[in-house]
Design a protein around this motif. Structure first.
Motif, mmCIF file in Angstrom:
data_model
loop_
_atom_site.group_PDB
_atom_site.id
_atom_site.type_symbol
_atom_site.label_atom_id
_atom_site.label_comp_id
_atom_site.label_asym_id
_atom_site.label_seq_id
_atom_site.Cartn_x
_atom_site.Cartn_y
_atom_site.Cartn_z
ATOM 1 N N LEU A 50 25.537 36.631 -7.583
ATOM 2 C CA LEU A 50 27.289 37.190 -8.955
ATOM 3 C C LEU A 50 27.602 35.661 -9.060
ATOM 4 O O LEU A 50 27.950 34.118 -8.517
ATOM 5 C CB LEU A 50 28.076 38.004 -8.514
ATOM 6 C CG LEU A 50 27.535 38.944 -7.678
ATOM 7 C CD1 LEU A 50 29.026 40.193 -7.141
ATOM 8 C CD2 LEU A 50 27.491 40.015 -9.127
ATOM 9 N N GLN B 15 27.054 39.401 -3.375
ATOM 10 C CA GLN B 15 28.372 38.337 -4.021
ATOM 11 C C GLN B 15 27.916 36.850 -3.478
ATOM 12 O O GLN B 15 28.000 35.833 -5.033
ATOM 13 C CB GLN B 15 29.156 37.794 -3.034
ATOM 14 C CG GLN B 15 30.073 39.452 -2.569
ATOM 15 C CD GLN B 15 30.470 40.120 -4.217
ATOM 16 O OE1 GLN B 15 31.132 39.454 -4.578
ATOM 17 N NE2 GLN B 15 30.255 41.284 -4.297
ATOM 18 N N SER C 76 18.486 42.729 -2.851
ATOM 19 C CA SER C 76 19.942 42.251 -2.607
ATOM 20 C C SER C 76 19.221 41.703 -4.417
ATOM 21 O O SER C 76 18.583 40.096 -5.088
ATOM 22 C CB SER C 76 20.207 40.717 -1.757
ATOM 23 O OG SER C 76 20.264 41.457 -0.930
ATOM 24 N N SER D 184 24.362 44.773 -3.975
ATOM 25 C CA SER D 184 25.150 43.414 -4.713
ATOM 26 C C SER D 184 25.136 42.777 -3.918
ATOM 27 O O SER D 184 26.251 43.272 -3.282
ATOM 28 C CB SER D 184 25.852 44.051 -5.369
ATOM 29 O OG SER D 184 27.320 43.400 -6.641
ATOM 30 N N GLY E 225 22.422 40.156 -8.181
ATOM 31 C CA GLY E 225 23.593 40.108 -8.751
ATOM 32 C C GLY E 225 24.082 40.892 -9.418
ATOM 33 O O GLY E 225 23.394 42.063 -9.561
ATOM 34 N N SER E 226 24.665 40.549 -10.838
ATOM 35 C CA SER E 226 24.902 41.882 -11.456
ATOM 36 C C SER E 226 24.149 42.987 -11.840
ATOM 37 O O SER E 226 22.831 42.330 -12.478
ATOM 38 C CB SER E 226 25.772 41.271 -12.655
ATOM 39 O OG SER E 226 26.483 42.326 -12.718
ATOM 40 N N LEU E 227 23.705 44.556 -12.607
ATOM 41 C CA LEU E 227 22.905 44.522 -12.970
ATOM 42 C C LEU E 227 22.424 45.144 -14.480
ATOM 43 O O LEU E 227 22.182 46.056 -14.891
ATOM 44 C CB LEU E 227 22.695 45.645 -12.453
ATOM 45 C CG LEU E 227 22.158 46.228 -10.631
ATOM 46 C CD1 LEU E 227 22.548 47.649 -9.761
ATOM 47 C CD2 LEU E 227 20.951 44.956 -10.615
#
Length: 335
Positions: free
Chosen positions: A275, A272, A207, A270, A209-211
């Motif tokens: 993020l 949430q 898990s 991803s 966040g943004s990649l």
């Protein structure tokens, strides 16, 4: 530098602070480690350093939010390395007032104490987050400052306070602005430890966040060397100085590099919760450290892809040790 010179490290119990304290002791400095007061007498990561290091540190417990506390600690030192701060970006969304108290008011207390006792130099710690998403690359010290999180806003304010004391009172301040430091002992709120720990837990799905964002990762020993180089240089007072590896890599490619080294096949989910709000995500950081190199002769040893891989291997080796990884829980990634 004379080995009898006395230095104070605020935030010595933290990730970078503990490494800096350890390095300074090994280099023969007389080190006073300012640790956050707690009723257990715990010294953070300094509780885990080698005995020959631990026994050569003078521990001072206090809180930079209290002027009397930091003033007593600063007195009689030649140099102050100011690293104490709240740094977790997710928590700054929840409790921005805590960041104002610690990062701004705490820095003001350190500045006032250094001014009072005529400290030879104060090295104040900034962050590449003060730049926000790159408007041009590589990012040099003239790049606009853009606060995309409450954390970044308080660090910008603290930097400006430090500069104001240099300009108003001639307080000998230097500002080190490290790009993303990584290495042993880092909190799992940071992406590299989070990836390593989830792989160690044999998770099939990791898990994150943004990649897409890119980062300029600095191995922790390079960051620590930058602190000392700035301290001993007579050209760095009044300067803001980037410490960057000058190598850019995306979070997605960082995952690939770590999984290769750990011989693990993984998929990514991803999450949430991980993020940042859209306007708060810093999408690109890629630094220029030429000013620091010119004024202090500092050079990153862990440079380029090969240097990054070497730093990642050392970080993984530390986390693989059960004595170390059992101290973590990836569920606390935001701390």
């Amino acid at each position: 530098m004379n080995k009898n010179r006395k230095v104070l490290v605020t935030g010595a119990d933290g990730f970078i602070g503990s490494h800096l304290t350890e390095m300074l002791v090994r280099k023969g400095y007389e080190v006073n480690a300012f640790c956050l007061y707690n009723s257990f007498g715990l010294k953070g990561w300094l509780d885990f350093v080698a005995p020959e290091i631990k026994n050569n540190i003078n521990y001072i417990f206090g809180d930079i939010r209290n002027y009397d506390s930091i003033s007593k600690a600063v007195k009689s030192n030649n140099f102050v390395f100011h690293l104490a701060a709240l740094i977790g970006i997710p928590y700054s969304y929840t409790s921005p007032s805590s960041y104002v108290d610690t990062n701004i008011k705490g820095t003001l207390n350190v500045l006032e104490a250094c001014r009072k006792f005529d400290i030879e130099k104060l090295i104040h710690t900034s962050t590449s987050e003060t730049y926000g998403s790159a408007q041009y690359v590589p990012i040099n010290e003239e790049h606009p400052l853009v606060a995309q999180s409450p954390y970044a806003a308080t660090k910008i304010a603290a930097d400006q306070l430090a500069l104001s004391f240099f300009k108003s009172f001639n307080t000998p301040v230097s500002i080190l602005r490290p790009f993303n430091t990584y290495g042993p002992r880092q909190s799992c709120r940071a992406v590299i430890p989070s990836i390593i720990l989830q792989i160690l837990e044999k998770k099939e799905f990791i898990s994150l966040g943004s990649l897409m964002p890119t980062r300029d990762f600095n191995y922790v020993s390079d960051t620590c060397e930058a602190f000392e180089k700035i301290c001993i240089s007579n050209k760095t007072t009044g300067q803001i100085l980037n410490a960057a590896s000058e190598y850019e890599i995306s979070i997605a490619d960082t995952v690939k590099e770590i999984s290769k080294i750990m011989n693990s096949k993984i998929s990514i989910i991803s999450d949430q919760k991980r993020l940042r709000p859209d306007k708060s995500e810093v999408n690109r950081l890629f630094g220029d450290s030429s000013r620091l190199q010119e004024l202090s002769n500092w050079k990153p040893k862990y440079k380029g892809l090969d240097g990054f891989r070497e730093g990642i291997k050392k970080t993984i080796d530390w986390f693989i040790n059960n004595r170390n990884n059992t101290l973590y829980s990836d569920n606390n990634f935001s701390l």
